[in-house]
Design a protein around this motif. Structure first.
Motif, PDB file in Angstrom:
ATOM      1  N   ARG A 131       0.840  -1.206   0.000  1.00 33.18           N
ATOM      2  CA  ARG A 131       0.000   0.000   0.000  1.00 33.18           C
ATOM      3  C   ARG A 131       0.872   1.252   0.000  1.00 33.18           C
ATOM      4  O   ARG A 131       0.588   2.220  -0.713  1.00 33.18           O
ATOM      5  N   LEU A 132       1.923   1.210   0.795  1.00 30.88           N
ATOM      6  CA  LEU A 132       2.843   2.337   0.848  1.00 30.88           C
ATOM      7  C   LEU A 132       3.448   2.593  -0.525  1.00 30.88           C
ATOM      8  O   LEU A 132       3.488   3.746  -0.997  1.00 30.88           O
ATOM      9  N   GLU A 133       3.888   1.559  -1.197  1.00 32.05           N
ATOM     10  CA  GLU A 133       4.473   1.702  -2.530  1.00 32.05           C
ATOM     11  C   GLU A 133       3.449   2.211  -3.540  1.00 32.05           C
ATOM     12  O   GLU A 133       3.770   3.035  -4.391  1.00 32.05           O
ATOM     13  N   LEU A 134       2.228   1.716  -3.455  1.00 33.24           N
ATOM     14  CA  LEU A 134       1.169   2.183  -4.353  1.00 33.24           C
ATOM     15  C   LEU A 134       0.964   3.688  -4.176  1.00 33.24           C
ATOM     16  O   LEU A 134       0.892   4.437  -5.161  1.00 33.24           O
ATOM     17  N   LEU A 135       0.898   4.149  -2.926  1.00 34.34           N
ATOM     18  CA  LEU A 135       0.699   5.569  -2.662  1.00 34.34           C
ATOM     19  C   LEU A 135       1.906   6.393  -3.112  1.00 34.34           C
ATOM     20  O   LEU A 135       1.745   7.478  -3.686  1.00 34.34           O
ATOM     21  N   LYS A 136       3.110   5.881  -2.879  1.00 32.29           N
ATOM     22  CA  LYS A 136       4.306   6.593  -3.324  1.00 32.29           C
ATOM     23  C   LYS A 136       4.343   6.715  -4.840  1.00 32.29           C
ATOM     24  O   LYS A 136       4.721   7.761  -5.382  1.00 32.29           O
ATOM     25  N   LYS A 137       3.971   5.643  -5.530  1.00 28.09           N
ATOM     26  CA  LYS A 137       3.944   5.670  -6.986  1.00 28.09           C
ATOM     27  C   LYS A 137       2.957   6.733  -7.477  1.00 28.09           C
ATOM     28  O   LYS A 137       3.264   7.501  -8.392  1.00 28.09           O
ATOM     29  N   GLN A 138       1.785   6.779  -6.864  1.00 25.21           N
ATOM     30  CA  GLN A 138       0.789   7.768  -7.264  1.00 25.21           C
ATOM     31  C   GLN A 138       1.283   9.180  -6.970  1.00 25.21           C
ATOM     32  O   GLN A 138       1.053  10.105  -7.749  1.00 25.21           O
ATOM     33  N   LYS A 139       1.986   9.353  -5.859  1.00 24.18           N
ATOM     34  CA  LYS A 139       2.532  10.668  -5.534  1.00 24.18           C
ATOM     35  C   LYS A 139       3.544  11.094  -6.596  1.00 24.18           C
ATOM     36  O   LYS A 139       3.549  12.248  -7.029  1.00 24.18           O
ATOM     37  N   THR A 140       4.394  10.173  -7.023  1.00 22.76           N
ATOM     38  CA  THR A 140       5.380  10.472  -8.064  1.00 22.76           C
ATOM     39  C   THR A 140       4.685  10.915  -9.348  1.00 22.76           C
ATOM     40  O   THR A 140       5.094  11.896  -9.982  1.00 22.76           O
ATOM     41  N   ILE A 141       3.640  10.207  -9.716  1.00 22.64           N
ATOM     42  CA  ILE A 141       2.874  10.571 -10.913  1.00 22.64           C
ATOM     43  C   ILE A 141       2.292  11.970 -10.773  1.00 22.64           C
ATOM     44  O   ILE A 141       2.368  12.793 -11.688  1.00 22.64           O
ATOM     45  N   LEU A 142       1.730  12.272  -9.598  1.00 20.22           N
ATOM     46  CA  LEU A 142       1.148  13.595  -9.367  1.00 20.22           C
ATOM     47  C   LEU A 142       2.210  14.691  -9.396  1.00 20.22           C
ATOM     48  O   LEU A 142       1.973  15.780  -9.925  1.00 20.22           O
ATOM     49  N   LEU A 143       3.386  14.399  -8.848  1.00 15.40           N
ATOM     50  CA  LEU A 143       4.462  15.396  -8.878  1.00 15.40           C
ATOM     51  C   LEU A 143       4.918  15.658 -10.311  1.00 15.40           C
ATOM     52  O   LEU A 143       5.225  16.810 -10.666  1.00 15.40           O
ATOM     53  N   GLN A 144       4.944  14.630 -11.142  1.00 12.64           N
ATOM     54  CA  GLN A 144       5.284  14.819 -12.552  1.00 12.64           C
ATOM     55  C   GLN A 144       4.230  15.682 -13.241  1.00 12.64           C
ATOM     56  O   GLN A 144       4.552  16.572 -14.037  1.00 12.64           O
ATOM     57  N   GLN A 145       2.962  15.415 -12.932  1.00 11.65           N
ATOM     58  CA  GLN A 145       1.880  16.219 -13.513  1.00 11.65           C
ATOM     59  C   GLN A 145       1.975  17.666 -13.029  1.00 11.65           C
ATOM     60  O   GLN A 145       1.750  18.604 -13.796  1.00 11.65           O
ATOM     61  N   GLN A 146       2.312  17.834 -11.750  1.00  5.78           N
ATOM     62  CA  GLN A 146       2.456  19.169 -11.184  1.00  5.78           C
ATOM     63  C   GLN A 146       3.558  19.934 -11.921  1.00  5.78           C
ATOM     64  O   GLN A 146       3.396  21.117 -12.237  1.00  5.78           O
ATOM     65  N   GLN A 147       4.665  19.267 -12.201  1.00  5.86           N
ATOM     66  CA  GLN A 147       5.764  19.892 -12.932  1.00  5.86           C
ATOM     67  C   GLN A 147       5.313  20.296 -14.338  1.00  5.86           C
ATOM     68  O   GLN A 147       5.612  21.394 -14.804  1.00  5.86           O
ATOM     69  N   ILE A 189       2.285  20.963 -15.292  1.00  6.20           N
ATOM     70  CA  ILE A 189       1.353  22.091 -15.148  1.00  6.20           C
ATOM     71  C   ILE A 189       2.132  23.382 -14.899  1.00  6.20           C
ATOM     72  O   ILE A 189       1.825  24.426 -15.491  1.00  6.20           O
ATOM     73  N   ALA A 190       3.160  23.329 -14.058  1.00  2.00           N
ATOM     74  CA  ALA A 190       3.974  24.519 -13.788  1.00  2.00           C
ATOM     75  C   ALA A 190       4.634  25.022 -15.065  1.00  2.00           C
ATOM     76  O   ALA A 190       4.674  26.237 -15.316  1.00  2.00           O
ATOM     77  N   GLU A 191       5.146  24.108 -15.893  1.00  2.00           N
ATOM     78  CA  GLU A 191       5.768  24.496 -17.156  1.00  2.00           C
ATOM     79  C   GLU A 191       4.740  25.116 -18.105  1.00  2.00           C
ATOM     80  O   GLU A 191       5.033  26.103 -18.787  1.00  2.00           O
ATOM     81  N   THR A 192       3.556  24.550 -18.128  1.00  2.00           N
ATOM     82  CA  THR A 192       2.489  25.079 -18.981  1.00  2.00           C
ATOM     83  C   THR A 192       2.068  26.471 -18.516  1.00  2.00           C
ATOM     84  O   THR A 192       1.876  27.379 -19.331  1.00  2.00           O
ATOM     85  N   ILE A 193       1.948  26.650 -17.211  1.00  2.00           N
ATOM     86  CA  ILE A 193       1.578  27.963 -16.664  1.00  2.00           C
ATOM     87  C   ILE A 193       2.648  28.996 -17.014  1.00  2.00           C
ATOM     88  O   ILE A 193       2.327  30.129 -17.394  1.00  2.00           O
ATOM     89  N   ALA A 194       3.910  28.610 -16.905  1.00  2.00           N
ATOM     90  CA  ALA A 194       4.994  29.537 -17.246  1.00  2.00           C
ATOM     91  C   ALA A 194       4.902  29.952 -18.719  1.00  2.00           C
ATOM     92  O   ALA A 194       5.086  31.130 -19.053  1.00  2.00           O
TER      93      ALA A 194
END
Length: 124
Positions: free
Chosen positions: A80-96, A98-103
């Motif tokens: 479960r911990l790994e599943l959540l960490k994997k999803q967090k990594t995906i979200l951080l990539q999406q966040q990056q 989005i930040a590039e798109t906003i810039a």
């Protein structure tokens, strides 16, 4: 709480709540003696988790997998911990992304705001 109350409070259609329960994204909801859904505090906590995760873009099948692991008990803690960490990594990539798109949008907006007339040469 009834399904209608949960639907209104969390702004999730009742059909979506039923679907989450049916596919296993949330555990089976507590029911009254007559079979009507009566959301307990635990049920509400699962709805809140599902809403949060879906709002972040996690697929329903990830919620289903998480719940399956949860039901298996403490032996799946690290899965479960790994599943959540994997999803967090995906979200951080999406966040990056989005930040590039906003810039890029900020740059383009500034071009329009700082010129009286946009020429054809400035369409990149």
């Amino acid at each position: 709480m009834t399904i209608k109350e949960v639907s209104e409070k969390y702004e999730i259609p009742a059909d979506t709540l039923r679907y989450y329960e049916k596919v296993g994204a949330i555990p089976p909801v507590t029911r009254t003696a007559s079979g009507i859904r009566d959301y307990s505090e635990d049920d509400i906590a699962w709805v809140e988790l599902a809403k949060c995760m879906r709002a972040a873009g996690l697929p329903v099948n990830t919620l289903v997998e998480y719940l399956k692991l949860f039901k298996q008990g403490d032996s799946t803690f690290f899965k479960r911990l790994e599943l959540l960490k994997k999803q967090k990594t995906i979200l951080l990539q999406q966040q990056q992304q989005i930040a590039e798109t906003i810039a890029k949008l900020d740059y383009k907006i500034s071009l329009y705001e700082n010129t009286d007339k946009i020429s054809d040469n400035n369409k990149d």
